[in-house]
Scaffold this active site. Sequence first.
Site, PDB file in Angstrom:
ATOM      1  N   GLU A   1       4.581   0.371  10.142  1.00  0.00           N
ATOM      2  CA  GLU A   1       4.512  -1.065   9.860  1.00  0.00           C
ATOM      3  C   GLU A   1       4.427  -1.915  11.129  1.00  0.00           C
ATOM      4  OE1 GLU A   1       3.784  -1.944   7.058  1.00  0.00           O
ATOM      5  OE2 GLU A   1       4.895  -0.916   5.492  1.00  0.00           O
TER       6      GLU A   1
ATOM      7  N   THR B   1       0.795  -1.222   0.000  1.00  0.00           N
ATOM      8  CA  THR B   1       0.000   0.000   0.000  1.00  0.00           C
ATOM      9  C   THR B   1       0.832   1.279   0.000  1.00  0.00           C
ATOM     10  OG1 THR B   1      -0.184   0.091   2.414  1.00  0.00           O
ATOM     11  CG2 THR B   1      -1.859  -1.194   1.225  1.00  0.00           C
TER      12      THR B   1
END
Length: 176
Positions: free
Chosen positions: A104, A31
């Site tokens: 993340e 993404t």
Amino acid sequence: YFEVLVSLCPQLMVGVVCPVAHMTRVFVYGTLKKGQPNYFRMENASNGQAEFLARARTVEPYPLVITTKYNIPFLLNEPGTGQRVYGELYRVDQQMLDFLDKFEGCPERYQRTKIQLEVQDGDGEGEHTPRPGRIEEAFVYSKHEPAWLQNQTYESYDAYGDHALKYVLPEDRTPE
């Protein structure tokens, strides 16, 4: 990491010492790529600096899966399994690397590991742009999750692809 910059004045030579930012190579496959839902985070200067270098592909096959109720792409740290994965190679400064680690969920959700990449096309600009066909090393965010090895794998992630798995932005997720 210091570089001496020298300015020449008509009768005077002045030396100025400036710190040179240490840049780290990072491979993004999900993404955070151009055209994907989180790419704006790579462009946001308040997160740090990210310089696009080239499109690249993993040298070894890896399983790229889409999973969880939020349809998140994960690169499983299982080299030799899956497909050679396409993504983008960036140079990032320490501030952006710190942001990416936090974004993340590293090291809890993802681990940042090194990976070998084959440069596909170096249409980035500047002296740091690698040439097509070169093998480069970069960090990648991957996960060890053996149960997900049964999932369908992809060679390239597109949040708007024909897999019909709608990605849910972090801001739109319900608390666990």
